[in-house]
Write a protein that holds these residues in place. Structure first.
Motif, PDB file in Angstrom:
ATOM      1  N   PHE A 180       0.847  -1.194   0.000  1.00  0.00           N
ATOM      2  CA  PHE A 180       0.000   0.000   0.000  1.00  0.00           C
ATOM      3  C   PHE A 180       0.886   1.249   0.000  1.00  0.00           C
ATOM      4  O   PHE A 180       1.239   1.783   1.048  1.00  0.00           O
ATOM      5  CB  PHE A 180      -0.934  -0.035   1.215  1.00  0.00           C
ATOM      6  N   PRO A 181       1.274   1.714  -1.204  1.00  0.00           N
ATOM      7  CA  PRO A 181       2.265   2.790  -1.291  1.00  0.00           C
ATOM      8  C   PRO A 181       1.835   4.101  -0.658  1.00  0.00           C
ATOM      9  O   PRO A 181       2.680   4.833  -0.129  1.00  0.00           O
ATOM     10  CB  PRO A 181       2.483   2.943  -2.799  1.00  0.00           C
ATOM     11  N   GLU A 182       0.549   4.427  -0.708  1.00  0.00           N
ATOM     12  CA  GLU A 182       0.112   5.686  -0.103  1.00  0.00           C
ATOM     13  C   GLU A 182       0.202   5.623   1.416  1.00  0.00           C
ATOM     14  O   GLU A 182       0.569   6.608   2.067  1.00  0.00           O
ATOM     15  CB  GLU A 182      -1.322   6.019  -0.525  1.00  0.00           C
ATOM     16  N   ILE A 183      -0.122   4.488   1.990  1.00  0.00           N
ATOM     17  CA  ILE A 183       0.008   4.334   3.440  1.00  0.00           C
ATOM     18  C   ILE A 183       1.476   4.379   3.839  1.00  0.00           C
ATOM     19  O   ILE A 183       1.849   5.013   4.835  1.00  0.00           O
ATOM     20  CB  ILE A 183      -0.644   3.022   3.918  1.00  0.00           C
ATOM     21  N   GLN A 184       2.332   3.722   3.050  1.00  0.00           N
ATOM     22  CA  GLN A 184       3.766   3.745   3.336  1.00  0.00           C
ATOM     23  C   GLN A 184       4.310   5.170   3.259  1.00  0.00           C
ATOM     24  O   GLN A 184       5.084   5.594   4.139  1.00  0.00           O
ATOM     25  CB  GLN A 184       4.514   2.855   2.343  1.00  0.00           C
ATOM     26  N   ARG A 185       3.904   5.909   2.232  1.00  0.00           N
ATOM     27  CA  ARG A 185       4.348   7.301   2.084  1.00  0.00           C
ATOM     28  C   ARG A 185       3.879   8.150   3.267  1.00  0.00           C
ATOM     29  O   ARG A 185       4.641   8.953   3.825  1.00  0.00           O
ATOM     30  CB  ARG A 185       3.789   7.841   0.761  1.00  0.00           C
ATOM     31  N   TRP A 186       2.643   7.969   3.660  1.00  0.00           N
ATOM     32  CA  TRP A 186       2.070   8.697   4.795  1.00  0.00           C
ATOM     33  C   TRP A 186       2.829   8.376   6.091  1.00  0.00           C
ATOM     34  O   TRP A 186       3.178   9.283   6.854  1.00  0.00           O
ATOM     35  CB  TRP A 186       0.605   8.304   4.890  1.00  0.00           C
ATOM     36  N   HIS A 187       3.106   7.095   6.289  1.00  0.00           N
ATOM     37  CA  HIS A 187       3.826   6.744   7.516  1.00  0.00           C
ATOM     38  C   HIS A 187       5.270   7.225   7.481  1.00  0.00           C
ATOM     39  O   HIS A 187       5.831   7.604   8.526  1.00  0.00           O
ATOM     40  CB  HIS A 187       3.782   5.238   7.768  1.00  0.00           C
ATOM     41  N   ASP A 188       5.878   7.243   6.318  1.00  0.00           N
ATOM     42  CA  ASP A 188       7.225   7.805   6.202  1.00  0.00           C
ATOM     43  C   ASP A 188       7.231   9.270   6.633  1.00  0.00           C
ATOM     44  O   ASP A 188       8.187   9.745   7.269  1.00  0.00           O
ATOM     45  CB  ASP A 188       7.736   7.678   4.773  1.00  0.00           C
ATOM     46  N   GLN A 189       6.165  10.008   6.288  1.00  0.00           N
ATOM     47  CA  GLN A 189       6.051  11.408   6.727  1.00  0.00           C
ATOM     48  C   GLN A 189       5.938  11.501   8.239  1.00  0.00           C
ATOM     49  O   GLN A 189       6.571  12.345   8.872  1.00  0.00           O
ATOM     50  CB  GLN A 189       4.821  12.074   6.096  1.00  0.00           C
ATOM     51  N   LEU A 190       5.131  10.642   8.818  1.00  0.00           N
ATOM     52  CA  LEU A 190       5.007  10.632  10.274  1.00  0.00           C
ATOM     53  C   LEU A 190       6.349  10.335  10.934  1.00  0.00           C
ATOM     54  O   LEU A 190       6.681  10.893  11.989  1.00  0.00           O
ATOM     55  CB  LEU A 190       3.962   9.606  10.719  1.00  0.00           C
ATOM     56  N   ASN A 191       7.136   9.488  10.306  1.00  0.00           N
ATOM     57  CA  ASN A 191       8.435   9.126  10.874  1.00  0.00           C
ATOM     58  C   ASN A 191       9.450  10.260  10.858  1.00  0.00           C
ATOM     59  O   ASN A 191      10.513  10.146  11.478  1.00  0.00           O
ATOM     60  CB  ASN A 191       9.006   7.907  10.151  1.00  0.00           C
ATOM     61  N   THR A 192       9.136  11.354  10.180  1.00  0.00           N
ATOM     62  CA  THR A 192      10.013  12.524  10.249  1.00  0.00           C
ATOM     63  C   THR A 192       9.775  13.320  11.534  1.00  0.00           C
ATOM     64  O   THR A 192      10.533  14.244  11.844  1.00  0.00           O
ATOM     65  CB  THR A 192       9.807  13.463   9.046  1.00  0.00           C
ATOM     66  N   ILE A 193       8.733  12.965  12.285  1.00  0.00           N
ATOM     67  CA  ILE A 193       8.370  13.660  13.523  1.00  0.00           C
ATOM     68  C   ILE A 193       8.988  12.919  14.707  1.00  0.00           C
ATOM     69  O   ILE A 193       8.701  11.740  14.933  1.00  0.00           O
ATOM     70  CB  ILE A 193       6.837  13.739  13.680  1.00  0.00           C
ATOM     71  N   GLU A 194       9.836  13.591  15.449  1.00  0.00           N
ATOM     72  CA  GLU A 194      10.528  12.964  16.580  1.00  0.00           C
ATOM     73  C   GLU A 194       9.545  12.362  17.581  1.00  0.00           C
ATOM     74  O   GLU A 194       9.756  11.261  18.099  1.00  0.00           O
ATOM     75  CB  GLU A 194      11.428  13.997  17.266  1.00  0.00           C
ATOM     76  N   ALA A 195       8.465  13.073  17.870  1.00  0.00           N
ATOM     77  CA  ALA A 195       7.495  12.591  18.854  1.00  0.00           C
ATOM     78  C   ALA A 195       6.805  11.317  18.393  1.00  0.00           C
ATOM     79  O   ALA A 195       6.347  10.526  19.222  1.00  0.00           O
ATOM     80  CB  ALA A 195       6.450  13.673  19.141  1.00  0.00           C
ATOM     81  N   TRP A 196       6.724  11.122  17.084  1.00  0.00           N
ATOM     82  CA  TRP A 196       6.140   9.883  16.564  1.00  0.00           C
ATOM     83  C   TRP A 196       7.132   8.720  16.691  1.00  0.00           C
ATOM     84  O   TRP A 196       6.778   7.622  17.094  1.00  0.00           O
ATOM     85  CB  TRP A 196       5.736  10.058  15.102  1.00  0.00           C
ATOM     86  N   ARG A 197       8.381   8.991  16.367  1.00  0.00           N
ATOM     87  CA  ARG A 197       9.394   7.932  16.409  1.00  0.00           C
ATOM     88  C   ARG A 197       9.696   7.489  17.841  1.00  0.00           C
ATOM     89  O   ARG A 197       9.900   6.313  18.104  1.00  0.00           O
ATOM     90  CB  ARG A 197      10.694   8.402  15.747  1.00  0.00           C
ATOM     91  N   ASN A 198       9.756   8.457  18.748  1.00  0.00           N
ATOM     92  CA  ASN A 198      10.151   8.174  20.132  1.00  0.00           C
ATOM     93  C   ASN A 198       9.154   8.819  21.097  1.00  0.00           C
ATOM     94  O   ASN A 198       9.458   9.835  21.728  1.00  0.00           O
ATOM     95  CB  ASN A 198      11.568   8.702  20.396  1.00  0.00           C
ATOM     96  N   PRO A 199       7.961   8.253  21.205  1.00  0.00           N
ATOM     97  CA  PRO A 199       6.917   8.927  21.973  1.00  0.00           C
ATOM     98  C   PRO A 199       6.993   8.758  23.483  1.00  0.00           C
ATOM     99  O   PRO A 199       6.525   9.619  24.229  1.00  0.00           O
ATOM    100  CB  PRO A 199       5.639   8.268  21.449  1.00  0.00           C
ATOM    101  N   PHE A 200       7.578   7.659  23.939  1.00  0.00           N
ATOM    102  CA  PHE A 200       7.486   7.342  25.361  1.00  0.00           C
ATOM    103  C   PHE A 200       8.496   8.146  26.178  1.00  0.00           C
ATOM    104  O   PHE A 200       9.602   8.423  25.712  1.00  0.00           O
ATOM    105  CB  PHE A 200       7.697   5.852  25.584  1.00  0.00           C
ATOM    106  N   PRO A 201       8.124   8.515  27.394  1.00  0.00           N
ATOM    107  CA  PRO A 201       9.058   9.263  28.243  1.00  0.00           C
ATOM    108  C   PRO A 201      10.274   8.423  28.599  1.00  0.00           C
ATOM    109  O   PRO A 201      10.182   7.199  28.751  1.00  0.00           O
ATOM    110  CB  PRO A 201       8.224   9.584  29.494  1.00  0.00           C
ATOM    111  N   VAL A 202      11.396   9.080  28.722  1.00  0.00           N
ATOM    112  CA  VAL A 202      12.623   8.399  29.134  1.00  0.00           C
ATOM    113  C   VAL A 202      12.500   8.068  30.613  1.00  0.00           C
ATOM    114  O   VAL A 202      12.097   8.894  31.424  1.00  0.00           O
ATOM    115  CB  VAL A 202      13.861   9.283  28.890  1.00  0.00           C
ATOM    116  N   ARG A 203      12.832   6.845  30.964  1.00  0.00           N
ATOM    117  CA  ARG A 203      12.731   6.418  32.359  1.00  0.00           C
ATOM    118  C   ARG A 203      13.788   5.360  32.617  1.00  0.00           C
ATOM    119  O   ARG A 203      14.262   4.695  31.705  1.00  0.00           O
ATOM    120  CB  ARG A 203      11.346   5.849  32.653  1.00  0.00           C
TER     121      ARG A 203
END
Length: 218
Positions: A180-203
């Protein structure tokens, strides 16, 4: 605001939105492997015995989609639209809950949650069945994304954070995302967002658990 969370799918979206918006959050880890979600202290906050749950002053909010919408409204962010796209957000929340997420979540369960809780390996017949249902819903999502940068159009919204939440685990969970290339492209865009890639608090392993235990038994 205190957010009770675990490092699983539904809490992931709340942590991602909170981090994206830079909100001041007191995070309380709920250790699902120890059954902390079923302790009386936590059930007094969320009688469903699920995570996430938000306590904001006198207000208690269950359900991840409600929490991320509350975050966006509280921050006066465009993640929660101020026009008739609000109905589109609700539509995609509902669609995701009934169509896409159940099958993506089932694949996540087979490959990631079962090993976490020592429930054995993936059931190959269940995986094949859920992959088929994933494809059926993914075709709808892929079509929606054609000609759109984000799910609702040009602007990022809470709907994007909600609907895509299982996709970071697509490879490990055998989701046929590459079809599903459009979904892959969309998720690749989300992956440019730091909060998306690493959302959980450091503990630390000890401090996070101790904080959660203290919160649950307060």
């Amino acid at each position: 605001m205190k957010l009770y969370y675990a490092e699983t799918l539904a809490p992931r979206k709340t942590c991602a939105v909170a981090k994206y918006l830079g909100l001041p959050i007191d995070y309380a880890l709920v250790d699902l492997t120890k059954g902390e979600q079923s302790k009386p202290g936590y059930l007094a906050i969320n009688p469903n015995g699920k995570v996430p749950c938000l306590v904001d002053g006198e207000r208690i909010i269950w359900e991840a989609d409600a929490i991320i919408s509350h975050f966006a409204q509280r921050a006066e962010s465009d993640l929660w639209p101020r026009d008739d796209r609000q109905i589109d957000v609700l539509r995609w929340f509902s669609w995701n809950s009934h169509h896409f997420y159940p099958h993506a979540g089932a694949l996540y369960f087979e490959s990631i949650i079962k090993p976490m809780f020592a429930l054995g390996g993936p059931d190959s017949s269940k995986v094949a069945e859920e992959q088929g249902m994933f494809r059926k819903s993914a075709r709808v999502l892929n079509q929606q994304l054609k000609g759109r940068k984000w799910l609702l159009g040009d602007g990022l919204s809470v709907a994007d954070f909600s609907v895509a939440i299982a996709l970071p685990y697509a490879k490990k969970a055998a989701m046929p995302l590459a079809e599903f290339p459009e979904i892959q492209r969309w998720h690749d865009q989300l992956n440019t967002i730091e909060a998306w890639r690493n959302p959980f608090p450091v503990r630390s392993e000890t401090s996070g658990t101790s904080a959660a235990n203290a919160a649950l038994h307060a």
